[in-house]
Scaffold this motif. Structure first.
Motif, PDB file in Angstrom:
ATOM      1  N   VAL A 154       6.272  -1.292  -0.771  1.00 45.90           N
ATOM      2  CA  VAL A 154       5.705  -0.025  -0.297  1.00 45.90           C
ATOM      3  C   VAL A 154       4.298  -0.187   0.443  1.00 45.90           C
ATOM      4  CG1 VAL A 154       4.937   2.488  -0.867  1.00 45.90           C
ATOM      5  CG2 VAL A 154       6.772   1.351  -2.080  1.00 45.90           C
ATOM      6  N   VAL A 155       4.176   0.487   1.607  1.00 42.50           N
ATOM      7  CA  VAL A 155       3.088   0.555   2.352  1.00 42.50           C
ATOM      8  C   VAL A 155       2.470   2.105   2.228  1.00 42.50           C
ATOM      9  CG1 VAL A 155       1.680  -0.014   4.686  1.00 42.50           C
ATOM     10  CG2 VAL A 155       3.860  -1.319   3.899  1.00 42.50           C
ATOM     11  N   THR A 156       1.195   1.951   1.945  1.00 41.64           N
ATOM     12  CA  THR A 156       0.475   3.277   1.900  1.00 41.64           C
ATOM     13  C   THR A 156      -0.808   3.484   2.833  1.00 41.64           C
ATOM     14  OG1 THR A 156      -0.675   2.655   0.001  1.00 41.64           O
ATOM     15  CG2 THR A 156       1.309   3.532  -0.443  1.00 41.64           C
ATOM     16  N   ALA A 157      -1.058   4.627   3.197  1.00 46.34           N
ATOM     17  CA  ALA A 157      -2.339   4.869   3.917  1.00 46.34           C
ATOM     18  C   ALA A 157      -2.786   6.212   3.594  1.00 46.34           C
ATOM     19  CB  ALA A 157      -2.226   4.919   5.417  1.00 46.34           C
ATOM     20  N   GLU A 169     -14.612  12.234  -3.854  1.00 47.22           N
ATOM     21  CA  GLU A 169     -13.954  11.894  -2.818  1.00 47.22           C
ATOM     22  C   GLU A 169     -12.900  12.517  -2.751  1.00 47.22           C
ATOM     23  OE1 GLU A 169     -13.518   7.910  -0.158  1.00 47.22           O
ATOM     24  OE2 GLU A 169     -12.153   7.769  -1.868  1.00 47.22           O
ATOM     25  N   HIS A 170     -12.279  13.118  -1.499  1.00 49.28           N
ATOM     26  CA  HIS A 170     -11.143  14.003  -1.349  1.00 49.28           C
ATOM     27  C   HIS A 170     -10.430  13.166  -0.359  1.00 49.28           C
ATOM     28  CE1 HIS A 170      -8.756  17.451  -0.908  1.00 49.28           C
ATOM     29  NE2 HIS A 170      -8.813  17.689   0.261  1.00 49.28           N
ATOM     30  N   THR A 171      -9.078  12.879  -0.941  1.00 46.90           N
ATOM     31  CA  THR A 171      -8.119  12.190   0.039  1.00 46.90           C
ATOM     32  C   THR A 171      -6.841  12.637   0.096  1.00 46.90           C
ATOM     33  OG1 THR A 171      -7.153  11.234  -2.232  1.00 46.90           O
ATOM     34  CG2 THR A 171      -9.167  10.004  -1.104  1.00 46.90           C
ATOM     35  N   GLU A 172      -6.157  12.151   1.055  1.00 48.66           N
ATOM     36  CA  GLU A 172      -5.043  12.913   1.735  1.00 48.66           C
ATOM     37  C   GLU A 172      -4.050  11.819   2.062  1.00 48.66           C
ATOM     38  OE1 GLU A 172      -2.627  16.168   4.624  1.00 48.66           O
ATOM     39  OE2 GLU A 172      -4.594  16.523   3.608  1.00 48.66           O
ATOM     40  N   GLN A 173      -2.679  11.394   1.563  1.00 47.32           N
ATOM     41  CA  GLN A 173      -1.913  10.501   1.634  1.00 47.32           C
ATOM     42  C   GLN A 173      -1.281  10.616   3.100  1.00 47.32           C
ATOM     43  OE1 GLN A 173       1.797   9.133  -0.646  1.00 47.32           O
ATOM     44  NE2 GLN A 173       0.571   7.444  -0.891  1.00 47.32           N
ATOM     45  N   ILE A 174      -1.184   9.856   4.117  1.00 43.04           N
ATOM     46  CA  ILE A 174      -0.666   9.981   5.345  1.00 43.04           C
ATOM     47  C   ILE A 174       0.502   9.125   5.512  1.00 43.04           C
ATOM     48  CG2 ILE A 174      -2.565  11.155   6.466  1.00 43.04           C
ATOM     49  CD1 ILE A 174      -3.188   8.420   7.750  1.00 43.04           C
ATOM     50  N   LEU A 175       0.692   8.159   4.844  1.00 37.77           N
ATOM     51  CA  LEU A 175       1.915   7.092   4.754  1.00 37.77           C
ATOM     52  C   LEU A 175       2.263   6.724   3.380  1.00 37.77           C
ATOM     53  CD1 LEU A 175       3.832   5.265   6.454  1.00 37.77           C
ATOM     54  CD2 LEU A 175       2.151   3.503   6.665  1.00 37.77           C
ATOM     55  N   ASP A 176       3.527   6.807   3.196  1.00 35.31           N
ATOM     56  CA  ASP A 176       4.164   6.077   2.036  1.00 35.31           C
ATOM     57  C   ASP A 176       5.407   5.831   2.250  1.00 35.31           C
ATOM     58  OD1 ASP A 176       4.876   5.533  -0.521  1.00 35.31           O
ATOM     59  OD2 ASP A 176       4.982   7.493  -1.379  1.00 35.31           O
ATOM     60  N   TYR A 177       5.711   4.588   2.636  1.00 34.74           N
ATOM     61  CA  TYR A 177       6.625   3.809   3.541  1.00 34.74           C
ATOM     62  C   TYR A 177       7.418   2.623   2.614  1.00 34.74           C
ATOM     63  CZ  TYR A 177       9.538   1.416   7.114  1.00 34.74           C
ATOM     64  OH  TYR A 177      10.454   0.618   7.565  1.00 34.74           O
ATOM     65  N   VAL A 178       8.585   2.938   2.530  1.00 31.41           N
ATOM     66  CA  VAL A 178       9.293   1.766   1.799  1.00 31.41           C
ATOM     67  C   VAL A 178       9.885   0.839   2.832  1.00 31.41           C
ATOM     68  CG1 VAL A 178      11.215   1.362   0.344  1.00 31.41           C
ATOM     69  CG2 VAL A 178      10.064   3.343  -0.239  1.00 31.41           C
ATOM     70  N   VAL A 179       9.503  -0.303   2.881  1.00 32.90           N
ATOM     71  CA  VAL A 179       9.913  -1.232   3.927  1.00 32.90           C
ATOM     72  C   VAL A 179      11.415  -1.582   4.114  1.00 32.90           C
ATOM     73  CG1 VAL A 179       9.643  -3.681   4.795  1.00 32.90           C
ATOM     74  CG2 VAL A 179       7.620  -2.343   3.626  1.00 32.90           C
ATOM     75  N   SER A 180      12.069  -1.073   5.206  1.00 32.19           N
ATOM     76  CA  SER A 180      13.308  -1.443   5.464  1.00 32.19           C
ATOM     77  C   SER A 180      13.883  -2.921   5.730  1.00 32.19           C
ATOM     78  CB  SER A 180      14.186  -0.781   6.567  1.00 32.19           C
ATOM     79  OG  SER A 180      13.124  -1.045   7.780  1.00 32.19           O
ATOM     80  N   GLU A 181      15.047  -3.183   5.435  1.00 42.76           N
ATOM     81  CA  GLU A 181      15.508  -4.557   6.035  1.00 42.76           C
ATOM     82  C   GLU A 181      15.301  -4.937   7.251  1.00 42.76           C
ATOM     83  OE1 GLU A 181      16.735  -7.021   4.237  1.00 42.76           O
ATOM     84  OE2 GLU A 181      17.303  -5.934   2.236  1.00 42.76           O
ATOM     85  N   ALA A 191       1.435  -9.394  15.250  1.00 46.73           N
ATOM     86  CA  ALA A 191       1.485  -8.185  14.449  1.00 46.73           C
ATOM     87  C   ALA A 191       2.205  -7.249  15.172  1.00 46.73           C
ATOM     88  CB  ALA A 191      -0.238  -7.841  14.574  1.00 46.73           C
ATOM     89  N   GLU A 192       2.623  -6.301  14.295  1.00 41.63           N
ATOM     90  CA  GLU A 192       3.345  -5.056  14.763  1.00 41.63           C
ATOM     91  C   GLU A 192       2.536  -3.982  14.163  1.00 41.63           C
ATOM     92  OE1 GLU A 192       7.515  -5.018  14.370  1.00 41.63           O
ATOM     93  OE2 GLU A 192       7.754  -7.206  14.704  1.00 41.63           O
ATOM     94  N   THR A 193       2.621  -2.931  14.871  1.00 46.03           N
ATOM     95  CA  THR A 193       1.874  -1.613  14.172  1.00 46.03           C
ATOM     96  C   THR A 193       2.820  -0.506  13.824  1.00 46.03           C
ATOM     97  OG1 THR A 193       1.481  -0.748  16.513  1.00 46.03           O
ATOM     98  CG2 THR A 193      -0.202  -2.302  15.586  1.00 46.03           C
ATOM     99  N   MET A 194       2.375   0.052  12.923  1.00 46.01           N
ATOM    100  CA  MET A 194       3.182   1.406  12.459  1.00 46.01           C
ATOM    101  C   MET A 194       2.148   2.486  12.731  1.00 46.01           C
ATOM    102  SD  MET A 194       4.554   2.564   8.764  1.00 46.01           S
ATOM    103  CE  MET A 194       6.196   1.714   9.019  1.00 46.01           C
ATOM    104  N   SER A 195       2.462   3.587  13.464  1.00 46.26           N
ATOM    105  CA  SER A 195       1.869   4.432  13.838  1.00 46.26           C
ATOM    106  C   SER A 195       2.102   5.790  13.028  1.00 46.26           C
ATOM    107  CB  SER A 195       2.075   5.147  15.290  1.00 46.26           C
ATOM    108  OG  SER A 195       1.935   4.041  16.148  1.00 46.26           O
TER     109      SER A 195
END
Length: 237
Positions: A154-157, A169-181, A191-195
């Motif tokens: 999992v990649v989170t932001a 501190e106040h936070t808000e999750q903007i990414l919770d991604y399970v990496v695909s095959e 490097a590749e980027t995820m927007s």
């Protein structure tokens, strides 16, 4: 083909450097050089091995550069933060193949490449809240090295800041991604980027005097430590 000499590498390149704010040490790209005494032929392919277990960030390889220099992006280096990486190269083609001797590289424990805020900054690291409001969101690019992230991880932001009058501190999750095959099988070195997008509604609520922070985290599994990166900006009307 005879045995190949180990790659040439200046380990000083791995010493963390301060970011634009002059406050946080971050990784940077490094250059690996194939020694001049390594006998190579035309039309050959090179595979670079850089990781604690000898894996390659680009298993399919790439043509041997004319200057014998290979730029290793910081996002590849970050997969080995806090470990001793094994660095070597493999040359194939013309019905011959050879692997170089290995070179051990100690990568210091530091932070990974910072998320890139893709918006017009008002001088330095100052962000216009009005510009974000007009667009409706704040584009952010997360730099990843999918070669060292296994499917299922999992990649989170998240965005972080302080509301007016509050100390927590106040936070808000903007990414919770399970990496695909598919994501876990890169086709090239680099490097590749995820927007992702930080909502304007979150940024509008923040105390502008205390700024905005965008951070991400990725776990490489096993014994490798999780790596985080973050970017902080000032907010202006």
């Amino acid at each position: 083909m005879s045995a190949l000499p180990p790659p040439v590498f200046d380990e000083a390149q791995l010493e963390p450097v301060l970011n634009d704010e002059g406050t946080r040490a971050v990784l940077r790209d490094v250059t690996v050089v194939v020694p001049s005494d390594a006998v190579l032929g035309e039309g050959q392919t090179m595979v670079l091995h850089w990781s604690p277990d000898g894996a390659s960030p680009c298993p399919d390889g790439f043509p041997v550069p004319a200057d014998r220099k290979v730029l290793v992006p910081a996002s590849v280096v970050m997969a080995t933060i806090g470990t001793t990486a094994t660095l070597s190269y493999e040359i194939t083609g013309n019905d011959a193949a050879a692997v170089s001797q290995s070179l051990e590289v100690t990568v210091p424990q530091t932070v990974g490449p910072a998320p890139v805020i893709k918006a017009a900054l008002v001088g330095g690291l100052r962000l216009s809240v009005k510009a974000v409001e007009e667009q409706g969101h704040l584009p952010v690019a997360i730099s990843m090295t999918w070669a060292f992230v296994e499917a299922g991880q999992v990649v989170t932001a998240e965005c972080a800041g302080f509301l007016p009058g509050e100390k927590k501190e106040h936070t808000e999750q903007i990414l919770d991604y399970v990496v695909s095959e598919q994501r876990a099988k890169p086709k090239k070195l680099g490097a590749e980027t995820m927007s992702v997008q930080a909502p304007a509604s979150f940024i509008q609520k923040l105390d502008q005097r205390r700024g905005l922070t965008v951070r991400h985290s990725v776990s490489f599994g096993g014994t490798r430590p999780a790596v985080t990166g973050e970017t902080s900006v000032e907010l202006t009307a």
